[in-house]
Design a protein around this motif. Structure first.
Motif, PDB file in Angstrom:
ATOM      1  N   ALA A  38      31.775  59.367  -3.041  1.00 47.36           N
ATOM      2  CA  ALA A  38      31.183  58.931  -4.309  1.00 47.36           C
ATOM      3  C   ALA A  38      30.717  60.172  -5.057  1.00 47.36           C
ATOM      4  O   ALA A  38      29.816  60.879  -4.589  1.00 47.36           O
ATOM      5  N   LEU A  39      31.333  60.448  -6.183  1.00 47.33           N
ATOM      6  CA  LEU A  39      31.104  61.691  -6.917  1.00 47.33           C
ATOM      7  C   LEU A  39      30.551  61.416  -8.305  1.00 47.33           C
ATOM      8  O   LEU A  39      31.094  60.601  -9.048  1.00 47.33           O
ATOM      9  N   ARG A  40      29.446  62.092  -8.641  1.00 45.16           N
ATOM     10  CA  ARG A  40      28.843  61.978  -9.967  1.00 45.16           C
ATOM     11  C   ARG A  40      29.115  63.235 -10.780  1.00 45.16           C
ATOM     12  O   ARG A  40      28.972  64.348 -10.282  1.00 45.16           O
ATOM     13  N   PHE A  41      29.521  63.049 -12.037  1.00 43.71           N
ATOM     14  CA  PHE A  41      29.678  64.182 -12.945  1.00 43.71           C
ATOM     15  C   PHE A  41      29.549  63.708 -14.381  1.00 43.71           C
ATOM     16  O   PHE A  41      29.522  62.504 -14.663  1.00 43.71           O
ATOM     17  N   PHE A 160      29.288  69.212 -13.100  1.00 41.05           N
ATOM     18  CA  PHE A 160      28.867  68.621 -11.839  1.00 41.05           C
ATOM     19  C   PHE A 160      27.397  68.964 -11.592  1.00 41.05           C
ATOM     20  O   PHE A 160      27.041  70.141 -11.570  1.00 41.05           O
ATOM     21  N   PRO A 161      26.544  67.971 -11.417  1.00 41.37           N
ATOM     22  CA  PRO A 161      25.122  68.245 -11.178  1.00 41.37           C
ATOM     23  C   PRO A 161      24.890  68.796  -9.770  1.00 41.37           C
ATOM     24  O   PRO A 161      25.823  68.896  -8.963  1.00 41.37           O
ATOM     25  N   VAL A 162      23.657  69.128  -9.466  1.00 43.21           N
ATOM     26  CA  VAL A 162      23.294  69.568  -8.121  1.00 43.21           C
ATOM     27  C   VAL A 162      23.516  68.400  -7.146  1.00 43.21           C
ATOM     28  O   VAL A 162      23.201  67.258  -7.460  1.00 43.21           O
ATOM     29  N   GLU A 163      24.090  68.689  -5.996  1.00 42.98           N
ATOM     30  CA  GLU A 163      24.401  67.668  -4.988  1.00 42.98           C
ATOM     31  C   GLU A 163      25.135  66.485  -5.640  1.00 42.98           C
ATOM     32  O   GLU A 163      24.619  65.362  -5.680  1.00 42.98           O
ATOM     33  N   PRO A 164      26.339  66.721  -6.123  1.00 44.89           N
ATOM     34  CA  PRO A 164      27.033  65.695  -6.920  1.00 44.89           C
ATOM     35  C   PRO A 164      27.647  64.551  -6.135  1.00 44.89           C
ATOM     36  O   PRO A 164      28.035  63.550  -6.733  1.00 44.89           O
ATOM     37  N   PHE A 165      27.746  64.660  -4.799  1.00 43.45           N
ATOM     38  CA  PHE A 165      28.457  63.603  -4.084  1.00 43.45           C
ATOM     39  C   PHE A 165      27.677  63.066  -2.886  1.00 43.45           C
ATOM     40  O   PHE A 165      26.778  63.716  -2.340  1.00 43.45           O
ATOM     41  N   VAL A 166      28.058  61.839  -2.522  1.00 44.36           N
ATOM     42  CA  VAL A 166      27.520  61.160  -1.348  1.00 44.36           C
ATOM     43  C   VAL A 166      28.705  60.632  -0.544  1.00 44.36           C
ATOM     44  O   VAL A 166      29.686  60.152  -1.121  1.00 44.36           O
ATOM     45  N   TRP A 167      28.619  60.720   0.775  1.00 46.09           N
ATOM     46  CA  TRP A 167      29.643  60.149   1.647  1.00 46.09           C
ATOM     47  C   TRP A 167      29.158  58.813   2.185  1.00 46.09           C
ATOM     48  O   TRP A 167      28.028  58.693   2.674  1.00 46.09           O
ATOM     49  N   LEU A 168      30.016  57.808   2.113  1.00 47.15           N
ATOM     50  CA  LEU A 168      29.742  56.505   2.710  1.00 47.15           C
ATOM     51  C   LEU A 168      30.755  56.252   3.807  1.00 47.15           C
ATOM     52  O   LEU A 168      31.957  56.409   3.596  1.00 47.15           O
ATOM     53  N   ASP A 169      30.276  55.859   4.978  1.00 46.24           N
ATOM     54  CA  ASP A 169      31.164  55.584   6.112  1.00 46.24           C
ATOM     55  C   ASP A 169      30.676  54.308   6.781  1.00 46.24           C
ATOM     56  O   ASP A 169      29.573  54.278   7.342  1.00 46.24           O
ATOM     57  N   VAL A 170      31.489  53.262   6.721  1.00 44.29           N
ATOM     58  CA  VAL A 170      31.059  51.960   7.245  1.00 44.29           C
ATOM     59  C   VAL A 170      30.881  51.986   8.760  1.00 44.29           C
ATOM     60  O   VAL A 170      30.259  51.087   9.333  1.00 44.29           O
TER      61      VAL A 170
END
Length: 209
Positions: A38-41, A160-170
Motif C-alpha cells: 500500500a503506497l501513498r504519494f 513520496f512522503p516520509v514512510e510512504p508505504f505499508v505492507w499487509l500480509d494476511v
C-alpha cells in the motif's frame, strides 16, 4: 451518494462514503493478493497557466492510471522474458483531488495497492533505474503531456512522503496493526476540507472491480 459526514479526532470531518470506498478498495486488494503493498504519494501540477495544458483537463488522473497500468504490465512481461522473478499484479487505487489554502491550484493524493511480490517498495528515484518510483513519475509526466525530456526537471511533481508505504500480509500476526496504520493514514483522503466542487470536476475516485 451517501453525503453523511463523520468526525475523526485527527482529521476532523470526513465523508463517510469516501471512508467506506477506501476500506472496500483495500479489502479487494487483499482478496487478490495476500501480500499487498500500500503506497501513498502525491501528484502536483507544474507552474503552468495555459488552457491547453493537460493539468487543467479533468481526465488527467485517468490518463495517469492508464499509463501506469500499461507500464506495470510491460515491466512484468519484460522481467518474464528476461527470466527474472516476476508476478502478476492487479492495480487498485484511491485518489482525491484537493486544493491548497488559497483554493486555486489543485493537487492529487493517491493510495496505490499492488501485489507485494511484484513490487515491495517504490525504490529510490533514478532516471536510469526502471523501478516503481520511476514508472509513477513517468506516468504523471505523460498524463500532463509533458515531453520525456522534462522528466528529470519535473520529477518532483510526483512526491513520496516520509514512510510512504505499508505492507499487509494476511498470514502475518501483525496484519491488524498494519491495517489500522494504513487505514489511519488513508482517512486523510476522506477529509471534507480542501475539496471544492465549484468547477464540476470529480474530487474522489477508486479503481473498479
Amino acid at each position: 451518494m451517501n453525503n453523511r459526514i463523520i468526525n475523526d479526532p485527527v482529521y476532523g470531518e470526513l465523508w463517510e462514503h469516501y471512508v467506506n470506498r477506501i476500506e472496500e478498495t483495500i479489502g479487494k486488494a487483499l482478496e487478490s493478493h495476500s501480500r499487498t503493498l500500500a503506497l501513498r504519494f502525491d501528484l502536483r501540477l507544474p507552474e503552468i497557466d495555459n488552457e491547453s495544458f493537460g493539468g487543467t483537463d479533468s481526465k488527467v488522473i485517468t490518463r495517469f492510471f492508464q499509463s501506469l497500468r500499461e507500464q506495470i504490465k510491460a515491466d512484468v512481461l519484460r522481467k518474464k522474458k528476461n527470466n527474472k522473478r516476476s508476478h502478476q499484479t492487479s492495480v487498485r487505487y484511491v485518489w482525491v483531488r484537493e486544493f491548497e489554502q488559497r483554493g486555486i491550484k489543485p493537487h492529487y493524493h493517491i493510495l496505490l495497492l499492488l501485489n507485494k511480490d511484484t513490487y515491495c517498495a517504490p525504490g529510490k528515484y533514478d532516471p536510469d533505474i526502471h523501478n516503481l518510483a520511476f514508472m509513477i513519475k513517468d506516468a504523471w509526466c505523460r498524463a500532463l503531456w509533458l515531453e520525456e525530456a522534462n522528466l528529470m526537471q519535473d520529477h518532483y511533481l510526483a512526491h513520496f512522503p516520509v514512510e510512504p508505504f505499508v505492507w499487509l500480509d494476511v498470514n502475518k500476526p501483525d496484519l491488524n496493526s498494519s491495517y489500522q496504520k494504513l487505514r489511519h493514514r488513508s482517512l486523510y483522503l476522506a477529509k471534507v476540507r480542501s475539496k471544492h466542487n465549484e468547477d464540476g470536476f470529480r474530487n474522489f475516485g477508486t479503481s473498479q472491480g
